[in-house]
Design an enzyme around this catalytic site. Sequence first.
Site, PDB file in Angstrom:
ATOM      1  N   ASP A  65       0.831  -1.212   0.000  1.00  0.00           N
ATOM      2  CA  ASP A  65       0.000   0.000   0.000  1.00  0.00           C
ATOM      3  C   ASP A  65       0.859   1.252   0.000  1.00  0.00           C
ATOM      4  OD1 ASP A  65       0.809  -0.663   2.706  1.00  0.00           O
ATOM      5  OD2 ASP A  65      -0.582   0.865   3.426  1.00  0.00           O
TER       6      ASP A  65
ATOM      7  N   GLU B 101       0.089  -1.249   5.604  1.00  0.00           N
ATOM      8  CA  GLU B 101       1.158  -0.898   6.533  1.00  0.00           C
ATOM      9  C   GLU B 101       1.006   0.548   6.972  1.00  0.00           C
ATOM     10  OE1 GLU B 101       5.148   0.580   7.838  1.00  0.00           O
ATOM     11  OE2 GLU B 101       3.922   1.284   6.184  1.00  0.00           O
TER      12      GLU B 101
HETATM   13 ZN   LIG Z   1       6.950   2.039   4.065  1.00  0.00          ZN
END
Ligand SMILES: [Zn+2]
Length: 438
Positions: A108, A203
């Site tokens: 992401d 993340e």
């Molecule tokens: Zn990163």
Amino acid sequence: MKSILVSVLCLAFVVHANGQARIKPATEPVLDRFLRYVKIDTQSQEDQTTVPSTRKQLNLANLLAKELTSLNAQNVRVSEVGIVYATVPGNLADNSKVPVVGFISHMDTSPAVSGENVHPIIHKNYQGGDIVLPKDPSQVITVAKNPILKELIGDDIITADGTTLLGSDDKSGVAEIMTMIDTLNQNPQIKHGTIAIAFTPDEEVGGGIEKFDIRGFGAKVAYTVDGETLGEISNETWSARTATVTFQGKSTHPGSAKGIMINAMYALADYLGRFPHDMLPETTEGRVGFVHPYAGVLDVETSSVKILLRDFDMSGLNAKEKMLRDMVAQTQARFPEVKIAIDVKEDYKNMKEVLKDFPELTDNAIEAAKRAGLKPSIRPIRGGTDGSDLTFRGLPTPDLFTGGANFHGKLEFNSRRGLEKTTETLINLVQIFVEKSQ
Ligand SMILES: [Zn+2]
């Protein structure tokens, strides 16, 4: 690629002494792979109840799964939360003698800036000076703010066009890991143990890593490939707590408040006035920790403030907590009628507390970077990583550089050399684990 050749030849000489074929390049250069991945929008989103937070992350997840399979990775799967797992089988006579090493990067991109319609631009043979991004000339990567540019003369620098982020964080890591697998697949003469691969969603918004299946992943130790400047290896993160201080007053109609109203806001203001100016995020850097009041509520009856506490050392973190509590006592003495309470909770701990017992992880990474011709250094992360979470759950996971810079913004960049040298380091690293296990 010369130093890969040299290190492989050395290994062949030391371990096998039976001659060595030349290194065949990956089927797709790491830069081309990177340019393909950044064009796929994988922006994650805050405050979602589902993982992944955005369905579009699965587009990249499914593509990577397909490509891993075509590169002869085994046991390739996309989990129900969108984590891509795969295994690259070892090619040693006895793979059990070498620990299974994991490599992890996230798919992401930050919710801070759009990742839709990313148009990567290659500034070929960079000759110094500021880089103006063409679609928005107010977006300028300056040498003053990015002294690293001075080391990139002659390199090809990759940026976005000024309207989006680039997505180097962390498609650099994804492309570098994929190119390592591609290169190993092309070169069975490069000896390595079993390698575990994972690409994670979300993340940037937290939440992806909680669902990480450490046992299914199968690695004994791992690296996140999610750092910045070439050569920088991180085995330390903050130890982190959050404090909430609540000030309880008494509200009443202001027309008849005399002798009755107790305005909690003044106590909060007094408390904030006690914060030492040399211990704030805006006045500290490097290894120096901070306290950071970052949000609050102002109200006559109940006011409150939330404060981040950050330090690399437990003793420093404890001292900061004691300071906040002492300040509560001082404000309480001045406002005896306001009821003040402080509540402190643990956020995460410095992964060094665990990683200090696995010095070979950092040592091997340093050696791998050196063999790639880099100057390795250890840089503590002024934040947390997915690796710190995994480390405390039993999978020791320091962080490796990707070559990228200016994460989470329109001025993000990486370079051809950044991508190539990181890939080379990863290929060196898996061989060093074999050498160290002999
Ligand atoms: Zn990163």
